[in-house]
Design an enzyme around this catalytic site. Structure first.
Site, PDB file in Angstrom:
ATOM      1  N   HIS A  44       0.759  -1.329   0.093  1.00 32.86           N
ATOM      2  CA  HIS A  44      -0.042   0.100  -0.139  1.00 32.86           C
ATOM      3  C   HIS A  44       0.647   1.324   0.026  1.00 32.86           C
ATOM      4  O   HIS A  44       0.106   2.572  -0.218  1.00 32.86           O
ATOM      5  CB  HIS A  44      -0.859   0.035   1.157  1.00 32.86           C
ATOM      6  CG  HIS A  44      -1.862  -1.074   1.254  1.00 32.86           C
ATOM      7  ND1 HIS A  44      -2.771  -1.283   0.352  1.00 32.86           N
ATOM      8  CD2 HIS A  44      -2.291  -1.870   2.246  1.00 32.86           C
ATOM      9  CE1 HIS A  44      -3.594  -2.321   0.605  1.00 32.86           C
ATOM     10  NE2 HIS A  44      -3.312  -2.588   1.643  1.00 32.86           N
TER      11      HIS A  44
HETATM   12  N1  ZLM Z   1      -8.688   3.039  11.523  1.00 36.85           N
HETATM   13  N2  ZLM Z   1      -4.893  -0.411  16.576  1.00 36.85           N
HETATM   14  C1  ZLM Z   1      -3.770  -3.890   5.174  1.00 36.85           C
HETATM   15  C2  ZLM Z   1      -4.182  -2.686   5.990  1.00 36.85           C
HETATM   16  C3  ZLM Z   1      -5.700  -2.227   6.483  1.00 36.85           C
HETATM   17  C4  ZLM Z   1      -8.772   2.805   7.616  1.00 36.85           C
HETATM   18  C5  ZLM Z   1     -10.117   2.193   9.642  1.00 36.85           C
HETATM   19  C6  ZLM Z   1      -7.684   2.470  12.388  1.00 36.85           C
HETATM   20  C7  ZLM Z   1      -7.375  -1.668  10.556  1.00 36.85           C
HETATM   21  C8  ZLM Z   1      -7.035  -1.620  12.196  1.00 36.85           C
HETATM   22  C9  ZLM Z   1      -4.530   0.222  14.398  1.00 36.85           C
HETATM   23  C10 ZLM Z   1      -4.385  -0.265  18.078  1.00 36.85           C
HETATM   24  C11 ZLM Z   1      -2.375  -5.321   3.925  1.00 36.85           C
HETATM   25  C12 ZLM Z   1      -8.819   1.238   7.447  1.00 36.85           C
HETATM   26  C13 ZLM Z   1      -9.145   1.822  10.833  1.00 36.85           C
HETATM   27  C14 ZLM Z   1      -8.418   1.851  13.827  1.00 36.85           C
HETATM   28  C15 ZLM Z   1      -8.923   4.446   9.547  1.00 36.85           C
HETATM   29  C16 ZLM Z   1      -7.421  -1.388   8.596  1.00 36.85           C
HETATM   30  C17 ZLM Z   1      -4.181   0.176  15.577  1.00 36.85           C
HETATM   31  C18 ZLM Z   1      -7.336  -2.271  14.468  1.00 36.85           C
HETATM   32  C19 ZLM Z   1      -6.330  -1.175  14.823  1.00 36.85           C
HETATM   33  O1  ZLM Z   1      -6.664  -1.818  17.007  1.00 36.85           O
HETATM   34  C20 ZLM Z   1      -5.813  -1.049  16.129  1.00 36.85           C
HETATM   35  C21 ZLM Z   1      -4.589   1.135  18.539  1.00 36.85           C
HETATM   36  C22 ZLM Z   1      -5.556  -0.580  13.748  1.00 36.85           C
HETATM   37  C23 ZLM Z   1      -5.873  -0.822  12.449  1.00 36.85           C
HETATM   38  C24 ZLM Z   1      -7.796  -2.126  12.939  1.00 36.85           C
HETATM   39  N3  ZLM Z   1      -6.958  -0.791   9.750  1.00 36.85           N
HETATM   40  C25 ZLM Z   1      -8.115  -2.825  10.180  1.00 36.85           C
HETATM   41  N4  ZLM Z   1      -7.904  -2.487   8.823  1.00 36.85           N
HETATM   42  C26 ZLM Z   1      -7.149  -0.548   7.301  1.00 36.85           C
HETATM   43  C27 ZLM Z   1      -5.824  -1.021   6.953  1.00 36.85           C
HETATM   44  C28 ZLM Z   1      -2.332  -4.304   5.098  1.00 36.85           C
HETATM   45  O2  ZLM Z   1      -2.802  -6.285   4.732  1.00 36.85           O
HETATM   46  O3  ZLM Z   1      -2.902  -5.126   2.901  1.00 36.85           O
HETATM   47  C29 ZLM Z   1      -0.757  -5.300   3.715  1.00 36.85           C
HETATM   48  C30 ZLM Z   1       0.231  -5.472   4.877  1.00 36.85           C
HETATM   49  N5  ZLM Z   1      -7.392   0.624   7.484  1.00 36.85           N
HETATM   50  O4  ZLM Z   1      -9.666   0.571   7.079  1.00 36.85           O
HETATM   51  C31 ZLM Z   1      -9.532   3.223   8.847  1.00 36.85           C
HETATM   52  C32 ZLM Z   1      -9.906   3.502   7.452  1.00 36.85           C
HETATM   53  C33 ZLM Z   1      -7.939   4.070  10.644  1.00 36.85           C
HETATM   54 ZN    ZN Z   2      -4.105  -7.241   3.669  1.00 34.23          ZN
END
Ligand code: ZLM
Ligand code: ZN
Ligand code: CA
Length: 373
Positions: free
Chosen positions: A136
């Site tokens: 990404h």
């Molecule tokens: N929030 N903590 C895949 C990348 C996926 C963006 C919604 C953050 C999370 C997730 C971070 C502990 C690959 C989004 C999510 C919460 C805006 C995503 C920190 C839980 C946590 O508990 C969490 C403080 C965090 C992040 C869940 N983020 C789940 N999904 C995605 C990014 C990467 O696998 O493709 C390659 C390595 N982000 O959905 C938000 C819109 C931020």
């Molecule tokens: Zn992924």
């Protein structure tokens, strides 16, 4: 063809980095994978190499100077003021300024660049970097747990030697950073299989297929929840076969994101370890120079199982491997069965419903057949 020279890149420090408490991305899974690979006796069957750390200059082959300069200086303490005074390079909780973030990126990217160099030199048939696959990351910003796009850097390295490079991405998320980097060129064909619809990062529609000289050189295969082995194989094999025939790549980079496995914390597919590894076996059989990279994967005991098994696939020893796990440093994590397996669960596969699978396959093929052979 059956015995391939395999180079395996691993840095013992990589497992020590942490994105922070509760963050789903856990570099420790690379160390767990390595421990399994080691316990299975696979290290003796390949060239085990510690990657050179990528320098800021290596990284600016793709990223902007400003972004890499920022990344090389940011720390948990300074993140806030640097972000406040400068532009927003890191966004939100997905991409924290964790301790050692630049060093982590230089290990991840260094492994992928070295893998590309080794394959380019003809010194390895297959090169593996499970710490890579961070698809990404953008030219001027971090995104989705990825800071430096090791994949783009590896492909740029391959393009110095090879006329055409095929990139395939089986992570549950769309490989947007790599697609964007090569969207207007006919020298790199990117093909991502991913969950589409109310899912990060939101791109990867089946109609998105490249621009300018790159028209036809981006392929997107969007899926619904619950994808099973049979449904995946039924699309992956014909699509990739068609691409190999038509594009005639000189090398292949496979991003083996393990969040497409059944039971992943962030993924929503239902692939078994074998269904996931079928992609590796299929591309190994093509006989083309091959780079295997990691990526997503958040149920970490399953990530390490799958990547250890896929290392065995690279070595063509997967048939002989003991499905009871050998004793290893993290043995207790693999209970209660202590087996080399990721089983499917009982979730519903929405893909075969109302002709969706057939229609996606048809749309992908239609775009490809519109191109000059
Ligand atoms: N929030 N903590 C895949 C990348 C996926 C963006 C919604 C953050 C999370 C997730 C971070 C502990 C690959 C989004 C999510 C919460 C805006 C995503 C920190 C839980 C946590 O508990 C969490 C403080 C965090 C992040 C869940 N983020 C789940 N999904 C995605 C990014 C990467 O696998 O493709 C390659 C390595 N982000 O959905 C938000 C819109 C931020
Ligand atoms: Zn992924
Ligand atoms: Ca993908």
């Amino acid at each position: 063809m059956s015995k391939r020279r395999v180079a395996y890149y691993y840095d013992n420090d990589v497992g020590l980095f942490s994105y922070g408490l509760g963050h789903p991305m856990k570099p420790h899974r690379i160390r767990m994978t390595h421990d399994l690979v080691s316990a299975y006796g696979m290290l003796d069957k390949m060239h085990v190499l510690r990657p050179r750390r990528a320098s800021p200059e290596n990284m600016t082959a793709f990223h902007t100077d400003e972004y890499i300069h920022f990344l090389s200086r940011v720390s948990p303490e300074t993140a806030e003021e640097m972000t406040y005074h400068g532009s927003r390079f890191l966004v939100g909780e997905d991409n924290p300024a964790f301790e050692g973030v630049f060093e982590f990126c230089s290990i991840s990217a260094g492994g992928s660049i070295d893998a590309a160099r080794r394959v380019s030199l003809g010194a390895a048939d297959i090169a593996i970097n499970w710490a890579g696959g961070l698809h990404h990351a953008k030219k001027r910003e971090a995104s989705g747990f990825c800071y430096v796009n090791d994949i783009v850097l590896a492909i740029l390295e391959l393009l110095r030697t090879f006329p055409r490079v095929l990139y395939i991405d089986i992570d549950c998320h769309h490989g947007d950073g790599v697609e964007e980097a090569f969207y207007t060129t006919d020298r790199v064909l990117t093909c991502s299989f991913h969950k589409f619809g109310e899912y990060f990062p939101g791109t990867g529609h089946v109609d998105d297929h490249g621009r300018d000289k790159g028209v036809g050189y981006a392929v997107n295969v969007p899926f619904r929840d619950g994808l099973t082995d049979a449904a995946f194989k039924g699309v992956f094999e014909p699509v990739v076969e068609r691409i190999l025939d038509w594009f005639q790549p000189s090398a292949v980079v496979l991003q083996c994101g393990a969040d497409s496995l059944s039971g992943d914390k962030l993924g929503c597919f239902n692939l078994t370890m074998e269904g996931h590894a079928n992609s590796v076996q299929y591309l190994r059989k093509s006989g083309l120079p091959l780079i295997l990279l990691g990526g997503g994967g958040y149920t970490i005991k399953n990530v390490s199982r799958a990547w250890a098994y896929e290392t065995a696939c690279a070595l063509n020893v997967e048939e002989t491997i003991d499905r009871n796990l050998p004793w290893n440093a993290y043995f207790e994590w693999f209970g209660p069965r202590y087996r080399l397996e990721v089983a499917e669960n009982n979730m519903d596969d929405l893909n075969p419903k109302d002709g969706y699978l057939e229609s996606i396959k048809e749309q992908v093929f239609k775009q490809m057949s519109a191109l000059p052979f």
